[in-house]
Write an enzyme that holds these catalytic residues in place. Structure first.
Site, PDB file in Angstrom:
ATOM      1  N   GLU B  49     -90.075  97.546 -13.027  1.00  0.00           N
ATOM      2  CA  GLU B  49     -89.780  96.299 -13.735  1.00  0.00           C
ATOM      3  C   GLU B  49     -88.378  95.898 -13.337  1.00  0.00           C
ATOM      4  O   GLU B  49     -87.424  96.611 -13.616  1.00  0.00           O
ATOM      5  CB  GLU B  49     -89.730  96.525 -15.246  1.00  0.00           C
ATOM      6  CG  GLU B  49     -91.019  96.780 -15.920  1.00  0.00           C
ATOM      7  CD  GLU B  49     -90.793  97.005 -17.419  1.00  0.00           C
ATOM      8  OE1 GLU B  49     -89.688  96.705 -17.937  1.00  0.00           O
ATOM      9  OE2 GLU B  49     -91.709  97.496 -18.059  1.00  0.00           O
ATOM     10  N   ASP B  60     -82.492  93.965 -26.742  1.00  0.00           N
ATOM     11  CA  ASP B  60     -81.915  95.120 -26.070  1.00  0.00           C
ATOM     12  C   ASP B  60     -80.791  95.767 -26.853  1.00  0.00           C
ATOM     13  O   ASP B  60     -79.972  95.094 -27.481  1.00  0.00           O
ATOM     14  CB  ASP B  60     -81.400  94.708 -24.678  1.00  0.00           C
ATOM     15  CG  ASP B  60     -82.544  94.467 -23.715  1.00  0.00           C
ATOM     16  OD1 ASP B  60     -83.377  95.384 -23.589  1.00  0.00           O
ATOM     17  OD2 ASP B  60     -82.634  93.378 -23.130  1.00  0.00           O
TER      18      ASP B  60
END
Lengths: 413, 264
Positions: B49, B60
């Site tokens: 990815e 995140d």
């Protein structure tokens, strides 16, 4: 002027200015959020849709506004200030007189009541200038809810007094050290908390932005500003204003007052964004004026961004306007030309800040001073026949340190 | 037919789970990220990815935030993403891109899909785009033959899992914990239940991410899922250089071969 009968409609009732079922105002709004939060947004939407039609809820909200927040707030004419506005008549909607010192209390009381209805015990919030944080900490104290407020480290410094107020009220204040360390990053951090603790926690967002249902819900909790102001304006002058003006950061005070007049086609709605050090300097927060469509914090709206879609940093002397996004309904009002958006620089706002203090004995929040700066120009354009309604969204006590530095008061002593 | 189907066909044939490794493009530099991603491919990642560094990564944790920030400060531009994907693909790697939605919206959804496909990318993972808002991406992904990897979460209702899996292709990304990215000591206890609920709605492979950092955890994940997705642990290793990243890859690749895949 036409359509001058007082509006009596229920501010919570669904109406023609609501977004579609998925939260879209024209192309704007919606939900650009992680799937992990969609369940919470669905739960909030369902609860709000029930509550807004429930007389027990709306009655309790109205009672708190009256008996706790001190509504209705006054409408005050400002004739000595108006001498500097081309002689137009200028009226101030006195949200500064609400409990906690700004309009923010309206939305906070509504969402805190919803939090209790949902059976959640913990509230998180973001704050820039600290007004929303203080209002949230206040409502949580009132209703016995745990409160955590995220605040950019830069803002904890320039709004230290409000940090102390939140702590006194029992809230935990977490300084955010990531990114630009201002309001945008405080929202990022609050969203990270929310995705982790969503089962127990309500995110009490402070402006009419974010993923659906926040923009419509926050707006509706602030509609009381416009509804009161319209009735008061008619009562005190026998007519409606030519222009309604308000500052726009995320846009909650503006959307609240605009909605009182949105169906009065002859009343211009003018939002004033922070021009910072001047648009040409690049250091400003004029999202609607200078930005372009994009997603931030859950909705499609206007955004200050670079050509790669990275959010760029906003700047304003006012911590509460220092935000690169804006609520999606403002984007739609701009595109449909129902509202217009201008900007006032730091210097123009600080000039208006001192002018209102010295001509009327009212110290406005620096945020609201942007609307006052806008009114000075609008008055020149309208001339002596003009009528201007300014949303004085908050009081300036919190801004004394910024103002003393700006005007050099510390050097004089 | 999804672009990623051959990847999972192979791992199923081998009776094991797939290893998917994440790293942001441009971290620590554009060339540096190419070297790291190629190292991950060579040492055993079945799929990589490639992350798009973004200014407001609300899903995140601190590790990936710091990496994205560093990539942006060292001058990462969106066009560099395609350079990185092309470099990984031409070295024999299989790559998808993971991105917050605004950079794609800004670039133009169709143009982004076109350029990603031209660079050899196979699909997009979209952490803040739900199918409800994805009409233009559904169209562009069909036009350019790219896979659409949407996310499901422990908080997703049955109705939302059905809607999300129906819109997905390639695989479905199951977030193992409620929270942001970041390596954790234990795989979230919610993951097996989520995978089971998701399987009731789709035959697509299911990858589980958020928190994995060891071979042991990888083995645990592929005992109930089709792929393990590792991000923050790779980012943390990247500081120490490509050899350290290869070592982690090898450990995780051994991990996914320990336990038999449930559908293998």
């Amino acid at each position: 002027m036409s359509g001058q009968a007082p509006q009596a409609h229920d501010p919570h009732a669904p109406g023609p200015h609501d977004p579609d079922a998925r939260g879209h105002f024209g192309p704007y709004g919606g939900r650009f959020m992680p799937e992990a939060l969609i369940g919470a947004l669905d739960e909030l939407s369902a609860e709000y849709d029930k509550a807004r039609l429930d007389p027990e809820f709306t009655g309790e909200f109205t009672r708190l506004l009256r008996e706790y927040a001190g509504r209705p707030s006054l409408l005050t004419e400002a004739p000595r200030f108006a001498e500097h506005a081309g002689g137009a008549r200028v009226f101030l909607k006195r949200e500064d007189l609400n409990h906690t010192g700004s309009h923010k209390i309206n939305n906070v009381l509504g969402q805190a009541l919803l939090t209790k209805r949902m059976g959640k015990r913990r509230v998180i919030a973001e704050t820039g200038a600290g007004q929303h944080g203080v209002a949230t900490a206040t409502a949580c104290a009132l209703m016995g809810l745990d409160c955590v407020v995220y605040m950019g480290e830069v803002d904890t410094e320039r709004q230290a007094l409000n940090v102390a107020r939140m702590k006194l009220l029992g809230a935990e204040v977490i300084p955010v050290k990531s990114g630009s360390r201002t309001l945008k990053d405080a929202i990022n951090e609050a969203l990270r908390d929310w995705v982790t603790n969503v089962d127990t926690t309500h995110y009490l967002l402070g402006t009419a932005a974010g993923g659906h249902p926040f923009p419509v819900m926050v707006r509706n909790f602030h509609k009381v500003i416009g509804a009161e102001a319209r009735a008061q304006y008619l009562e005190q002058t026998g007519r409606l204003p030519d222009v309604v003006t308000a500052c726009v950061g995320g846009g909650s005070n503006a959307i609240g007052i605009f909605h009182g007049f949105i169906d009065d086609a002859d009343v211009r709605l003018v939002g004033i964004e922070p021009g910072g050090k001047g648009i040409e300097s690049g250091e400003h927060g004029a999202t609607l004026g200078e930005g372009s469509p994009g997603m931030l914090h859950g909705a499609l709206s206007y955004l200050l961004q670079d050509e790669d879609g990275q959010t760029t940093e906003a700047y304003s002397i006012s911590a509460g306007l220092d935000y690169p996004g804006v609520g999606p309904e403002h984007a739609w009002l701009k595109d449909t030309a129902r509202a217009e958006y201008r900007s006032a620089t730091d210097d123009e706002a600080m000039h208006a800040f001192r002018l209102l203090s010295r001509t009327e004995g009212i110290i406005p929040a620096i945020e609201s001073a942007h609307a006052l700066a806008g009114a000075l120009k609008l008055g020149q354009e309208l001339g002596p026949e003009g009528h201007i309604l300014v949303n004085l969204s908050g009081r300036g006590d919190k801004d004394m340190d910024t103002a003393a530095k700006y005007f050099g008061f510390y050097e004089e002593s | 037919m999804g672009r990623l189907d051959p990847v999972f066909a192979r791992t199923r044939e081998e009776g094991r789970g797939a290893l998917i490794g994440y790293l942001p493009a441009g971290f620590p530099t554009v060339d540096g990220s190419v070297e790291l991603l190629r190292g991950m491919v060579e040492a055993g990642c079945d799929l990589v990815e490639v992350g798009v560094p973004y200014s407001d990564p609300v899903m995140d944790g601190p590790t990936i935030q710091a990496a994205a920030d560093r990539a942006l400060r060292s001058g990462f531009r969106l066009r560099d993403l395609f350079t990185v994907v092309e470099a990984v693909s031409s070295a024999g790697g299989q790559a998808v891109v993971m991105t917050y939605w605004n950079p794609v919206h800004r670039y133009g959804v169709d143009a982004f899909a076109r350029d990603l496909a031209a660079a050899g990318g196979l699909g997009l993972i979209t952490p803040d785009l739900i199918p409800d808002e994805a009409d233009d991406w559904l169209t562009a992904s069909e036009a350019h033959d790219l896979d659409r990897i949407f996310l499901v979460a422990p908080s997703s209702s049955e109705e939302r899992i059905a809607l999300t899996t129906a819109a997905s292709s390639g695989f479905v990304y199951a977030t193992a914990v409620m929270g942001v990215t970041g390596a954790r000591d234990a795989v979230g206890g919610l993951a097996p239940g989520l995978v089971e609920r998701t399987r009731a709605h789709t035959t697509l492979p299911i990858g589980v991410g958020l928190g994995v950092r060891s071979g042991e955890q990888a083995a645990e994940v592929v005992s109930f899922a089709d792929a393990v997705i590792v991000g923050s642990a790779f980012v943390a290793r990247a500081e120490a250089g490509v050899e350290s990243v290869r070592e982690l890859t090898a450990e995780l690749a051994a991990g996914v071969r320990k336990a038999p895949s449930p559908i293998g």
